[in-house]
Design a protein around this motif. Structure first.
Motif, PDB file in Angstrom:
ATOM      1  N   THR A 705       0.814  -1.221   0.000  1.00  0.00           N
ATOM      2  CA  THR A 705       0.000   0.000   0.000  1.00  0.00           C
ATOM      3  C   THR A 705       0.837   1.256   0.000  1.00  0.00           C
ATOM      4  OG1 THR A 705      -0.118   0.001   2.408  1.00  0.00           O
ATOM      5  CG2 THR A 705      -1.848  -1.185   1.232  1.00  0.00           C
ATOM      6  N   GLY A 706       2.081   1.154   0.479  1.00  0.00           N
ATOM      7  CA  GLY A 706       2.928   2.335   0.528  1.00  0.00           C
ATOM      8  C   GLY A 706       4.321   2.019   0.045  1.00  0.00           C
ATOM      9  N   ASP A 707       5.142   3.052  -0.124  1.00  0.00           N
ATOM     10  CA  ASP A 707       6.515   2.874  -0.570  1.00  0.00           C
ATOM     11  C   ASP A 707       7.423   2.526   0.608  1.00  0.00           C
ATOM     12  OD1 ASP A 707       5.716   3.416  -3.104  1.00  0.00           O
ATOM     13  OD2 ASP A 707       6.213   5.565  -2.992  1.00  0.00           O
ATOM     14  N   VAL A 708       8.647   2.164   0.260  1.00  0.00           N
ATOM     15  CA  VAL A 708       9.685   1.829   1.248  1.00  0.00           C
ATOM     16  C   VAL A 708      10.799   2.848   1.104  1.00  0.00           C
ATOM     17  CG1 VAL A 708      11.338   0.126   2.040  1.00  0.00           C
ATOM     18  CG2 VAL A 708       9.092  -0.610   1.192  1.00  0.00           C
ATOM     19  N   LEU A 709      11.205   3.461   2.219  1.00  0.00           N
ATOM     20  CA  LEU A 709      12.303   4.416   2.232  1.00  0.00           C
ATOM     21  C   LEU A 709      13.575   3.686   2.640  1.00  0.00           C
ATOM     22  CD1 LEU A 709      13.249   7.374   1.975  1.00  0.00           C
ATOM     23  CD2 LEU A 709      12.710   7.643   4.427  1.00  0.00           C
ATOM     24  N   VAL A 710      14.579   3.676   1.763  1.00  0.00           N
ATOM     25  CA  VAL A 710      15.862   3.003   1.998  1.00  0.00           C
ATOM     26  C   VAL A 710      16.913   4.068   2.248  1.00  0.00           C
ATOM     27  CG1 VAL A 710      17.594   1.465   1.067  1.00  0.00           C
ATOM     28  CG2 VAL A 710      15.184   1.079   0.542  1.00  0.00           C
ATOM     29  N   VAL A 711      17.588   4.000   3.437  1.00  0.00           N
ATOM     30  CA  VAL A 711      18.579   5.008   3.824  1.00  0.00           C
ATOM     31  C   VAL A 711      19.891   4.297   4.102  1.00  0.00           C
ATOM     32  CG1 VAL A 711      19.094   6.931   5.357  1.00  0.00           C
ATOM     33  CG2 VAL A 711      16.711   6.313   4.891  1.00  0.00           C
ATOM     34  N   ASP A 712      20.921   4.564   3.290  1.00  0.00           N
ATOM     35  CA  ASP A 712      22.245   3.964   3.494  1.00  0.00           C
ATOM     36  C   ASP A 712      23.251   4.802   2.734  1.00  0.00           C
ATOM     37  OD1 ASP A 712      24.583   2.196   3.525  1.00  0.00           O
ATOM     38  OD2 ASP A 712      23.172   0.673   4.243  1.00  0.00           O
ATOM     39  N   LEU A 720      21.079  -2.174  -3.919  1.00  0.00           N
ATOM     40  CA  LEU A 720      20.643  -3.569  -3.805  1.00  0.00           C
ATOM     41  C   LEU A 720      19.320  -3.657  -3.054  1.00  0.00           C
ATOM     42  CD1 LEU A 720      21.113  -6.594  -4.171  1.00  0.00           C
ATOM     43  CD2 LEU A 720      22.516  -6.555  -2.095  1.00  0.00           C
ATOM     44  N   LEU A 721      19.194  -2.909  -1.959  1.00  0.00           N
ATOM     45  CA  LEU A 721      17.947  -2.926  -1.197  1.00  0.00           C
ATOM     46  C   LEU A 721      16.776  -2.395  -2.030  1.00  0.00           C
ATOM     47  CD1 LEU A 721      18.983  -1.791   2.404  1.00  0.00           C
ATOM     48  CD2 LEU A 721      17.808  -3.910   1.781  1.00  0.00           C
ATOM     49  N   VAL A 722      17.020  -1.328  -2.801  1.00  0.00           N
ATOM     50  CA  VAL A 722      15.958  -0.761  -3.640  1.00  0.00           C
ATOM     51  C   VAL A 722      15.498  -1.787  -4.673  1.00  0.00           C
ATOM     52  CG1 VAL A 722      15.462   0.986  -5.392  1.00  0.00           C
ATOM     53  CG2 VAL A 722      16.624   1.638  -3.271  1.00  0.00           C
ATOM     54  N   ALA A 732      10.108   1.893  -4.004  1.00  0.00           N
ATOM     55  CA  ALA A 732      11.256   2.151  -3.143  1.00  0.00           C
ATOM     56  C   ALA A 732      11.890   3.471  -3.514  1.00  0.00           C
ATOM     57  CB  ALA A 732      12.270   1.027  -3.259  1.00  0.00           C
ATOM     58  N   VAL A 733      12.329   4.205  -2.466  1.00  0.00           N
ATOM     59  CA  VAL A 733      13.028   5.480  -2.632  1.00  0.00           C
ATOM     60  C   VAL A 733      14.322   5.378  -1.848  1.00  0.00           C
ATOM     61  CG1 VAL A 733      12.964   7.961  -2.233  1.00  0.00           C
ATOM     62  CG2 VAL A 733      10.876   6.753  -2.919  1.00  0.00           C
ATOM     63  N   GLY A 734      15.453   5.675  -2.475  1.00  0.00           N
ATOM     64  CA  GLY A 734      16.745   5.589  -1.824  1.00  0.00           C
ATOM     65  C   GLY A 734      17.261   6.931  -1.398  1.00  0.00           C
ATOM     66  N   CYS A 735      17.869   7.018  -0.218  1.00  0.00           N
ATOM     67  CA  CYS A 735      18.487   8.240   0.322  1.00  0.00           C
ATOM     68  C   CYS A 735      19.868   7.879   0.851  1.00  0.00           C
ATOM     69  CB  CYS A 735      17.639   8.832   1.446  1.00  0.00           C
ATOM     70  SG  CYS A 735      15.996   9.358   0.921  1.00  0.00           S
ATOM     71  N   ASP A 736      20.816   8.850   0.710  1.00  0.00           N
ATOM     72  CA  ASP A 736      22.188   8.572   1.120  1.00  0.00           C
ATOM     73  C   ASP A 736      22.506   9.028   2.533  1.00  0.00           C
ATOM     74  OD1 ASP A 736      22.063  11.252   0.780  1.00  0.00           O
ATOM     75  OD2 ASP A 736      23.766  11.405  -0.608  1.00  0.00           O
ATOM     76  N   GLY A 737      21.539   9.542   3.290  1.00  0.00           N
ATOM     77  CA  GLY A 737      21.811   9.977   4.644  1.00  0.00           C
ATOM     78  C   GLY A 737      20.552  10.398   5.356  1.00  0.00           C
ATOM     79  N   ALA A 738      20.693  10.753   6.655  1.00  0.00           N
ATOM     80  CA  ALA A 738      19.539  11.111   7.467  1.00  0.00           C
ATOM     81  C   ALA A 738      18.915  12.419   6.996  1.00  0.00           C
ATOM     82  CB  ALA A 738      19.962  11.214   8.935  1.00  0.00           C
ATOM     83  N   THR A 755      16.968   1.536   7.317  1.00  0.00           N
ATOM     84  CA  THR A 755      18.058   2.496   7.501  1.00  0.00           C
ATOM     85  C   THR A 755      19.264   1.817   8.123  1.00  0.00           C
ATOM     86  OG1 THR A 755      18.725   4.545   8.588  1.00  0.00           O
ATOM     87  CG2 THR A 755      17.083   3.195   9.732  1.00  0.00           C
ATOM     88  N   ASP A 756      20.434   2.286   7.662  1.00  0.00           N
ATOM     89  CA  ASP A 756      21.693   1.845   8.273  1.00  0.00           C
ATOM     90  C   ASP A 756      21.892   2.577   9.594  1.00  0.00           C
ATOM     91  OD1 ASP A 756      24.076   0.603   8.662  1.00  0.00           O
ATOM     92  OD2 ASP A 756      25.207   1.813   7.215  1.00  0.00           O
ATOM     93  N   ILE A 757      22.807   2.064  10.456  1.00  0.00           N
ATOM     94  CA  ILE A 757      23.072   2.734  11.741  1.00  0.00           C
ATOM     95  C   ILE A 757      24.191   3.755  11.582  1.00  0.00           C
ATOM     96  CG2 ILE A 757      23.923   2.409  14.095  1.00  0.00           C
ATOM     97  CD1 ILE A 757      22.508  -0.212  14.217  1.00  0.00           C
TER      98      ILE A 757
END
Length: 830
Positions: A705-712, A720-722, A732-738, A755-757
Motif C-alpha cells: 500500500t505504501g513505498d519503502v524508504l531506503v537510507v544507506d 541492492l535494497l531498492v 522504493a526510494v533511496g536516500c544517502d543519509g539522514a 536504515t543503516d546505523i
C-alpha cells in the motif's frame, strides 16, 4: 676401749646403714630370684628342645620299618631312642592303635598301656601333654608317622599284593610315636643351683656390710662438717671454713664449700646489680613492645627503643643509620636527642671501616679517647668517651646500625651489651617490615606494569590468531565462490555452460556467501563474549555434498591443471540427521577434504562415507596419500601447527577439533607414512523435525500500500535494497543519509523505512527517533552489520521495530515487509 653401739635411726649414719642393708637385701633377693628363673628356664628349654628333637627323629626313623612291618628294626630304633637322658620310655603304634614296638626304662613312671592309641597326635601333629607323678612332672610327647608323599616306597600290603588297610590304615598316616620324658634330673639340677646361689649371696652380703661400715666412717663425718658449714652460711656467718684433708672427693668438697663461702658476699652484690638491670630491661621490653604494636613507621619504634636504651645503659645519645641505594655505607636518619652532635647530622654516612664490621652479628664497643680515627676523634671532641655499634641484620641488603655513645669511659658493660642487643631486635623487625612494605609497593607497581604489558601482548596475539583464523575460513568461502565464478566464465566463454550447471553454481555460491555471513556472526559473538549458538537438525548427507561442491575447484580444477587426477567418492546413508549448525559442519568437512587433497601430490582417491552407529553418526574421510609420521599425528590438532610451510596457517584441523567438540562429537585419526590417512568424525544422531510454517498454507502475500524508504550511505547496499524491494512488488526510494531522508519523508507516504546505523551526520538511531515522532505508525527496521549484537532491551523506547543483519537475503527483506503489512492491518501479534 669404748663399747660399740648401733647407730641411731635419727642420725645420718643410721639412716645410711639401714638403706645399705635394705638395698643389699633386696638386691640379693632379686639376684637369687633371677638366678632361679634363669636356671629353670634355661634347663627347661634345653630339655624341651631335646625331647622334641628326639620324638621327631624317632618318627622319621620308624617311617620305613613301620611301612614294611620290620619289627626287629622298630625294636632296635625304639631301644636306642630310650637310651637318651630323662627318657622314661618310647613306644611306636600302628595306624589302627596297636603297639608296634616299645622300650620302657621306668615301668612305675610309664603311663601308657598295651593297645592305647595316641589320640592327641592324630589331628595336627606333635602334641605335648604334662602330667604330675609322685611330685615329678612327666611330659608325654606324641607325633604321627605319615607315609612320605614324594617317595615310591610301597607299603607291606602293596609289596605283597595284599589289599590296603594294613599298617597304614588305608591312608597316608602309618601310626604314632609316643615318648615320655621325666623332669626329675631337671628338678635336682635346679635345687643344686639354688643352694649354690644362696651360699654365694650370703658371702656377698657379708662383704657388702663390711664395706658399708668402712664407707660410713669415711663419708659421714666430712658430710656432717659440711652440713654445719652450710647452716652457718645460711645464718650469715661467712668466717667458718672446713679442713681440707686431701686431694680426694671429700677434700674437693671441703675446698668447694670454702670457696662458696668466700664468694657468697660478692655474688650477693652482683645479684642485686643484675636484678636491677634485669628489672630495667623487662620494663624496657614492655614499653618497646607496646610502642611497636601500634607503630606504622621505623621512626616511632626508634624513638621508643632509644628512650629505653638511654634509661637502661645511662648512655648520652642514640642514632640510627639505614642503608640506601645511593651510598655504600648506611646513612644516619634518626637521632635521640635531635642532631647535630658528635659531628653527626641528618644524612651523614657511617665510616666505611665501621660499616664493614656490621656484617658480624656481635655489637662492637669502641673506646674513643686516643683512637687515631676521624669518626672516633669527632665524637671524642664533644666529650664522648665510649661508643657501642649494634648491627641490625635485615632480610635483604646490607645491615643497618644503631650507635650508642656515652660520656663515661666504663659504659656499656657486657650485661648491658646483651640487653641492648635484645632490645634492638624490635627496631630491626620494624626496619624489615618497612623494607618489605617498600619492596611490596614497588613489586605491585612493577606487576601492574607487567600485567598491562601482558594484556596488550595478549590482545595483539589474540587479534593475530583471530585474523589468521578468519582469513583461513574466508579463504575457504572465497575459494568456493572464486572457483565457481571462474569456472562459469570459462564455460560461458566457450559456449559450454548449461542452465542446470549455472543454477547449481549459483546455489553453491549462495551457500558459500551464507557461510561467510555465519563466520562474521561468530566473529561478532567472539568480540562480545556471547557464546550462544542455535543448534538445529542438520541433514548430514546434504552437508557432505555441499562440502564436496565447495572444494571442487581445488581437488578437481586446480589438480587437473597441475597434472593430478583426484577422485572424490561419497557413500552416505540417507536420512542421517545431527544437531548443530550446517555452516560449521560444512567448514569441518571442507577442511578435511582440502587436507586430503593436499596429501595427494601425485593424485589419488578421497573416500567419504557416512553411516549410523547406534546413537551416533560416523563420517569417515579417507585418502590414499602420503600419510603422516607419529610426531605429526601427536601435534595434528595443535593451533598453528602446519606441515605446509608458508602456505598453511595451522588452524584448519584445530578448528575442526573445536567445532566437533562443541557439537558433542569426537575426532579420531589413523595414518601411516606412504599408506594414507583416515579421519573419523562421530556426532550424536537426532531425528528429523519439521519446523512450523511461518504462515498457513495458501495464505496470500501482503498487498503493498505504501513505498519503502531506503537510507544507506553505501551506494551498492542502497541500490541492492531498492532492487530487492521493487522485485518484491513495492515502490522504493533511496536516500544517502539522514538529512535527505528527513527531507523526503512525509507521514503516511512510506509504509516501511530501512536504515543503516552508522552514517555521516545523524546515526540510524537518531533518524528512527525523529521518524517515529513524525509518524507513529510507520515501521522502522535497522539494516546493519552489527545486527546480532542488538538485543530486545536496546530496541525498547528507540522507535525501531526490527533489525535486518548484514549480509541480508531476499527472504530477510520479505519478512520485514510482512511485518509492516501486519502492523498496518492491526495484527496484535506483531
Amino acid at each position: 676401749m669404748r663399747a660399740w653401739r648401733p647407730p641411731s635411726l635419727r642420725s645420718l649414719r643410721g639412716r645410711i646403714a639401714v638403706l645399705l642393708v635394705l638395698g643389699f637385701t633386696v638386691a640379693a633377693a632379686a639376684f637369687y630370684t633371677l638366678l632361679m628363673l634363669f636356671t629353670r628356664n634355661w634347663l627347661g628349654h634345653e630339655l624341651d628342645l631335646r625331647s622334641r628333637a628326639l620324638v621327631q627323629r624317632t618318627a622319621e626313623a620308624v617311617e620305613v620299618p613301620l611301612t614294611i612291618g620290620d619289627r626287629a628294626e622298630l625294636a632296635d630304633l625304639v631301644r636306642r631312642a630310650a637310651q637318651e637322658d630323662d627318657v622314661v620310655g618310647v613306644a611306636v603304634y600302628r595306624g589302627d592303635g596297636t603297639l608296634a614296638a616299645a622300650h620302657v626304662n621306668d615301668m612305675q613312671s610309664w603311663s601308657a598301656a598295651e593297645g592305647e592309641g595316641a589320640v592327641a597326635a592324630t589331628a595336627l601333629g606333635l602334641s605335648v601333654t604334662p602330667r604330675r607323678l609322685r611330685g615329678t612332672e612327666l611330659r608325654i610327647l606324641e607325633t604321627p608317622v605319615s607315609r612320605y608323599s614324594g617317595a615310591s616306597i610301597p607299603s607291606r600290603d602293596e609289596a605283597f599284593g595284599l589289599p590296603e588297610g594294613g599298617a597304614g590304615g588305608g591312608s597316608g598316616r602309618l601310626g604314632w610315636v609316643r615318648v615320655e620324658i621325666t623332669t626329675a634330673r631337671l628338678e635336682s639340677a635346679i635345687a643344686t643351683a639354688g643352694r649354690a646361689g644362696l651360699l654365694l649371696l650370703a658371702a656377698v652380703i657379708g662383704l657388702a656390710l663390711l664395706a658399708s661400715g668402712l664407707l660410713l666412717s669415711v663419708v659421714v663425718r666430712p658430710l656432717g662438717e659440711a652440713s654445719q658449714l652450710a647452716r652457718a652460711v645460711a645464718a650469715g656467718s661467712l668466717e667458718r671454713r672446713l679442713p681440707v684433708g686431701g686431694p680426694d672427693e671429700l677434700g674437693t668438697l671441703a675446698e668447694s664449700m670454702n670457696t662458696m663461702a668466700a664468694a657468697l658476699t660478692e655474688s650477693r652484690a652482683r645479684e642485686r646489680a643484675e636484678s636491677e638491670a634485669l628489672r630495667d630491661a623487662a620494663e624496657a621490653v614492655v614499653v618497646i613492645a607496646e610502642s611497636a604494636r601500634g607503630a606504622q613507621d621505623p621512626g616511632t619504634v626508634f624513638r621508643a627503643v632509644a628512650s629505653q636504651l638511654r634509661r637502661v645503659t645511662r648512655c648520652t645519645a642514640v642514632a640510627l643509620a639505614v642503608p640506601s641505594d645511593e651510598s655504600p655505607a648506611p646513612c644516619f636518619e634518626q637521632f635521640e636527642p635531635p642532631p647535630p652532635w658528635g659531628g653527626l647530622a641528618l644524612g651523614a654516612q657511617l665510616d666505611e671501616g665501621l660499616a664493614g664490621q656490621l656484617w658480624s652479628p656481635l655489637p662492637v664497643r669502641l673506646v674513643l679517647r686516643g683512637v687515631p680515627h676521624r669518626f672516633a676523634a669527632e665524637l671524642s671532641a664533644e666529650g664522648f668517651q665510649a661508643a657501642l655499634l649494634v648491627p641490625l641484620a635485615l632480610e635483604i641488603g646490607p645491615p643497618a646500625a644503631l650507635l650508642l655513645v656515652s660520656t663515661e669511659a666504663g659504659a656499656f658493660t657486657p650485661s648491658q651489651v646483651r640487653v641492648v642487643a635484645g632490645l634492638s631486635s624490635h627496631l630491626a623487625s620494624a626496619l624489615h617490615v618497612a623494607q618489605m612494605k617498600q619492596r611490596l609497593e614497588g613489586a605491585i607497581e612493577e606487576l601492574e606494569r607487567t600485567r598491562e604489558q601482558l594484556v596488550r601482548t595478549e590482545k595483539l596475539r589474540a587479534a593475530g590468531e583471530l585474523a589468521s583464523g578468519i582469513a583461513h575460513e574466508f579463504n575457504n568461502v572465497l575459494g568456493a565462490i572464486l572457483g565457481r565464478t571462474q569456472l562459469l566464465r570459462h564455460r560461458a566463454t566457450h559456449g559450454t555452460l548449461a542452465t542446470a550447471e549455472l543454477l547449481e553454481s549459483f546455489s553453491v555460491m549462495e551457500l558459500a556467501a551464507r557461510d561467510g555471513a555465519e563466520i562474521v556472526r561468530r566473529l561478532h559473538r567472539f568480540s562480545t563474549g556471547d557464546p550462544g549458538e542455535t543448534l538445529e537438525p542438520v541433514d548430514l548427507e546434504a552437508v557432505l555434498r555441499d562440502s564436496i561442491s565447495f572444494t571442487r575447484p581445488r581437488w578437481k580444477n586446480e589438480a587437473e591443471a597441475a597434472g593430478r587426477n583426484i577422485t572424490v567418492g561419497l557413500d552416505a546413508t540417507p536420512g542421517l540427521w545431527v544437531r548443530g549448525q550446517a555452516s560449521q559442519l560444512r567448514e569441518v568437512f571442507t577442511n578435511l577434504i582440502l587436507n586430503a587433497a593436499d596429501a595427494l601430490p601425485r593424485g589419488g582417491t578421497i573416500r567419504i562415507a557416512a553411516a549410523p552407529r547406534e546413537a551416533l553418526v560416523a563420517v569417515v574421510v579417507e585418502d590414499d596419500g602420503i600419510g603422516m609420521a607419529p610426531e605429526t599425528q601427536r601435534r595434528l590438532f595443535d593451533p598453528f601447527f602446519t606441515t605446509k610451510g608458508p602456505k598453511g596457517a595451522g588452524l584448519g584441523l584445530s578448528v575442526v577439533y573445536g567445532t566437533v567438540e562443541r557439537h558433542g562429537g569426537a575426532v579420531a585419526v589413523t595414518s601411516r607414512l606412504g599408506h594414507g590417512t583416515r579421519f573419523e568424525v562421530t556426532l550424536p544422531r537426532v531425528e528429523k523435525t519439521v519446523p512450523p510454517a511461518d504462515s498457513p498454507p495458501g495464505a496470500a502475500p501482503p498487498v503493498p500500500t505504501g513505498d519503502v524508504l531506503v537510507v544507506d550511505d553505501e551506494p551498492a547496499v542502497r541500490d541492492l535494497l531498492v532492487e530487492i524491494v521493487r522485485t518484491l512488488g513495492h515502490g522504493a526510494v533511496g536516500c544517502d543519509g539522514a538529512e535527505s531522508a528527513l527531507a523526503r519523508f512525509r507521514p503516511g507516504r512510506f509504509e516501511l523505512v530501512l536504515t543503516d546505523i552508522g552514517m555521516p551526520g545523524s546515526s540510524g538511531w537518531q533518524l528512527a527517533r525523529e521518524l517515529r515522532a513524525a509518524d507513529p505508525d510507520v515501521t522502522i527496521a535497522l539494516v546493519t552489520g552489527w545486527g546480532h549484537q542488538i538485543g530486545p532491551d536496546q530496541l525498547d523506547g528507540s522507535g525501531v521495530d526490527a533489525v535486518v543483519p548484514k549480509p541480508f537475503s531476499i527472504e530477510d527483506v520479505a519478512k520485514v515487509l510482512e511485518l509492516s503489512a501486519s502492523r498496518r492491518d492491526g495484527d496484535p501479534g506483531c
